[in-house]
Design a protein around this motif. Structure first.
Motif, mmCIF file in Angstrom:
data_model
loop_
_atom_site.group_PDB
_atom_site.id
_atom_site.type_symbol
_atom_site.label_atom_id
_atom_site.label_comp_id
_atom_site.label_asym_id
_atom_site.label_seq_id
_atom_site.Cartn_x
_atom_site.Cartn_y
_atom_site.Cartn_z
ATOM 1 N N ILE A 5 0.809 -1.064 0.168
ATOM 2 C CA ILE A 5 0.148 -0.192 -0.034
ATOM 3 C C ILE A 5 1.098 0.961 -0.196
ATOM 4 C CG2 ILE A 5 -2.001 1.264 1.444
ATOM 5 C CD1 ILE A 5 -2.455 -0.620 2.194
ATOM 6 N N TYR A 7 0.487 4.920 0.979
ATOM 7 C CA TYR A 7 -0.265 5.621 2.302
ATOM 8 C C TYR A 7 0.574 7.490 1.874
ATOM 9 C CZ TYR A 7 -2.789 7.935 6.239
ATOM 10 O OH TYR A 7 -3.346 8.735 6.619
ATOM 11 N N GLU A 9 0.531 11.389 3.166
ATOM 12 C CA GLU A 9 0.031 11.416 4.406
ATOM 13 C C GLU A 9 1.159 12.227 4.847
ATOM 14 O OE1 GLU A 9 -1.692 13.197 6.947
ATOM 15 O OE2 GLU A 9 -2.783 11.357 6.963
ATOM 16 N N VAL A 18 -1.598 3.996 11.006
ATOM 17 C CA VAL A 18 -1.946 3.892 9.582
ATOM 18 C C VAL A 18 -1.203 2.376 9.649
ATOM 19 C CG1 VAL A 18 -3.367 3.743 7.674
ATOM 20 C CG2 VAL A 18 -3.499 5.173 9.047
ATOM 21 N N LEU A 50 -3.932 5.134 -0.176
ATOM 22 C CA LEU A 50 -4.551 5.436 0.676
ATOM 23 C C LEU A 50 -4.270 6.893 0.770
ATOM 24 C CD1 LEU A 50 -3.919 3.690 3.639
ATOM 25 C CD2 LEU A 50 -6.362 3.902 2.583
ATOM 26 N N ASP A 52 -4.410 11.122 1.655
ATOM 27 C CA ASP A 52 -4.678 12.205 2.776
ATOM 28 C C ASP A 52 -5.662 12.946 1.971
ATOM 29 O OD1 ASP A 52 -6.003 13.766 5.591
ATOM 30 O OD2 ASP A 52 -3.670 14.350 5.441
ATOM 31 N N ILE A 79 -8.301 5.254 -1.838
ATOM 32 C CA ILE A 79 -9.163 5.213 -0.934
ATOM 33 C C ILE A 79 -8.974 6.826 0.389
ATOM 34 C CG2 ILE A 79 -10.082 4.913 1.808
ATOM 35 C CD1 ILE A 79 -8.992 1.904 0.886
ATOM 36 N N ILE A 81 -8.458 9.732 3.213
ATOM 37 C CA ILE A 81 -8.933 9.886 4.653
ATOM 38 C C ILE A 81 -8.472 10.868 4.958
ATOM 39 C CG2 ILE A 81 -7.970 9.482 6.122
ATOM 40 C CD1 ILE A 81 -6.683 6.705 5.547
ATOM 41 N N TYR A 99 -13.736 6.316 0.847
ATOM 42 C CA TYR A 99 -13.502 6.855 1.470
ATOM 43 C C TYR A 99 -13.465 7.237 3.617
ATOM 44 C CZ TYR A 99 -18.008 8.646 3.216
ATOM 45 O OH TYR A 99 -19.562 8.962 3.280
ATOM 46 N N VAL A 109 -10.354 1.081 8.551
ATOM 47 C CA VAL A 109 -9.140 1.169 7.509
ATOM 48 C C VAL A 109 -8.966 -0.045 6.906
ATOM 49 C CG1 VAL A 109 -6.529 2.040 7.393
ATOM 50 C CG2 VAL A 109 -8.513 2.812 8.735
ATOM 51 N N VAL A 113 -9.051 -1.512 3.185
ATOM 52 C CA VAL A 113 -8.209 -1.871 2.338
ATOM 53 C C VAL A 113 -8.698 -3.341 1.951
ATOM 54 C CG1 VAL A 113 -5.919 -2.225 2.619
ATOM 55 C CG2 VAL A 113 -6.678 -0.298 3.974
ATOM 56 N N TYR A 117 -8.418 -3.446 -1.443
ATOM 57 C CA TYR A 117 -7.213 -4.528 -2.568
ATOM 58 C C TYR A 117 -7.755 -5.121 -3.275
ATOM 59 C CZ TYR A 117 -2.177 -4.338 -2.809
ATOM 60 O OH TYR A 117 -0.899 -5.182 -2.566
#
Length: 124
Positions: A5, A7, A9, A18, A50, A52, A79, A81, A99, A109, A113, A117
């Protein structure tokens, strides 16, 4: 091979939380503030992103739209967040698959996922 994944952020504490959650679920999480996103996508087999919404240097939804318009990344599930009140509308308009609203429960979460996925990417 473990599932990967990305992420996006820029809050290190949130990224750590996370990442830790998803490691227990057998996912490898690569975190970035979004500036190295394309390099990370090129160098890794990312199955899901993921993202933000409120990054310090741009909007996650803008990055999401860029990814959707790029043939190489258009099919990667994304997704969003965010604590932004309109995250449901933002996610829909930028092309995100789903979301998660902050503050969230751990299982919000995990469930999102696991739902998005790609199933054929799961290690056997």
């Amino acid at each position: 091979m473990r599932k990967k994944i990305l992420y996006i952020e820029d809050d290190p504490d949130m990224a750590d939380i996370v990442s830790e959650i998803m490691q227990f679920e057998e996912y490898d999480v690569i975190t970035d503030n979004g500036k190295a996103m394309y390099r990370l996508l090129k160098d890794n087999e990312i199955g899901l992103i993921l993202m933000d919404e409120g990054l310090s240097w741009c909007w996650g939804s803008s990055l999401c739209k860029e990814l959707r318009s790029n043939e190489a990344t258009a099919e990667i599930p994304i997704i969003m967040i965010s604590a932004v009140r309109e995250i449901d509308d933002i996610a829909q308009h930028c092309g995100a698959n789903a979301y998660i609203r902050k503050p969230f429960e751990i299982y919000d979460v995990i469930d999102a996922v696991n739902d998005f996925y790609p199933k054929d990417d799961f290690a056997v």
